[in-house]
Motif scaffolding. Structure first.
Motif, PDB file in Angstrom:
ATOM      1  N   UNK A   5       0.853  -1.178   0.000  1.00 45.67           N
ATOM      2  CA  UNK A   5       0.000   0.000   0.000  1.00 45.67           C
ATOM      3  C   UNK A   5       0.889   1.227   0.000  1.00 45.67           C
ATOM      4  N   UNK A   6       0.610   2.148  -0.898  1.00 43.42           N
ATOM      5  CA  UNK A   6       1.366   3.384  -0.990  1.00 43.42           C
ATOM      6  C   UNK A   6       0.426   4.567  -0.829  1.00 43.42           C
ATOM      7  N   UNK A  13      -1.657  10.565  -8.571  1.00 44.81           N
ATOM      8  CA  UNK A  13      -2.113   9.221  -8.927  1.00 44.81           C
ATOM      9  C   UNK A  13      -2.930   9.264 -10.210  1.00 44.81           C
ATOM     10  N   UNK A  14      -3.822  10.215 -10.311  1.00 43.43           N
ATOM     11  CA  UNK A  14      -4.650  10.327 -11.525  1.00 43.43           C
ATOM     12  C   UNK A  14      -3.794  10.628 -12.755  1.00 43.43           C
ATOM     13  N   UNK A  15      -2.791  11.491 -12.600  1.00 44.54           N
ATOM     14  CA  UNK A  15      -1.890  11.795 -13.717  1.00 44.54           C
ATOM     15  C   UNK A  15      -1.105  10.549 -14.127  1.00 44.54           C
ATOM     16  N   UNK A  19      -1.230   8.579 -17.757  1.00 43.89           N
ATOM     17  CA  UNK A  19      -0.036   8.238 -18.539  1.00 43.89           C
ATOM     18  C   UNK A  19      -0.004   6.740 -18.835  1.00 43.89           C
ATOM     19  N   UNK A  20      -0.322   5.927 -17.843  1.00 44.62           N
ATOM     20  CA  UNK A  20      -0.331   4.478 -18.052  1.00 44.62           C
ATOM     21  C   UNK A  20      -1.346   4.107 -19.141  1.00 44.62           C
ATOM     22  N   UNK A  21      -2.531   4.707 -19.108  1.00 43.19           N
ATOM     23  CA  UNK A  21      -3.527   4.441 -20.154  1.00 43.19           C
ATOM     24  C   UNK A  21      -2.992   4.836 -21.519  1.00 43.19           C
ATOM     25  N   UNK A  26      -1.206  -0.587 -17.299  1.00 43.16           N
ATOM     26  CA  UNK A  26      -1.868  -0.211 -16.056  1.00 43.16           C
ATOM     27  C   UNK A  26      -0.862   0.463 -15.139  1.00 43.16           C
ATOM     28  N   UNK A  27      -1.371   1.176 -14.175  1.00 46.90           N
ATOM     29  CA  UNK A  27      -0.499   1.809 -13.194  1.00 46.90           C
ATOM     30  C   UNK A  27       0.254   0.739 -12.411  1.00 46.90           C
ATOM     31  N   UNK A  28      -0.387  -0.372 -12.101  1.00 46.23           N
ATOM     32  CA  UNK A  28       0.295  -1.467 -11.401  1.00 46.23           C
ATOM     33  C   UNK A  28       1.471  -1.997 -12.210  1.00 46.23           C
ATOM     34  N   UNK A  29       1.256  -2.227 -13.502  1.00 47.88           N
ATOM     35  CA  UNK A  29       2.341  -2.752 -14.341  1.00 47.88           C
ATOM     36  C   UNK A  29       3.473  -1.733 -14.460  1.00 47.88           C
TER      37      UNK A  29
END
Length: 73
Positions: A5-6, A13-15, A19-21, A26-29
């Motif tokens: 957990x961060x 986070x939204x930015x 960028x990941x999209x 994904x943000x996780x990847x």
């Protein structure tokens, strides 16, 4: 795989998600790739140093270039 957990600013986070999209991931990847890179930094530096040490004394540099020859186009 272990979960962590961060905490971060919501706009950050939204930015990062946007960028990941845009990068079709994904943000996780993206975070997993960053974490792997971050964790392996010292190993990469160690390999670099080993290669440089191995090359010392094996490479020969040609004649010293003059100012004129370096500036030729």
């Amino acid at each position: 795989m272990k979960n962590i957990t961060l905490s971060a600013d919501e706009s950050l986070i939204e930015a990062a998600r946007a960028r990941a999209r845009a990068e079709h991931t994904t943000l996780n990847e993206a975070f997993r790739r960053w974490l792997a890179s971050y964790a392996q930094t010292q190993a990469r530096l160690d390999r670099y140093e080993a290669v440089m040490q191995d090359l010392r004394g094996k490479l020969k540099v040609g004649a010293k270039l003059s100012r004129e020859s370096m500036n030729e186009r």
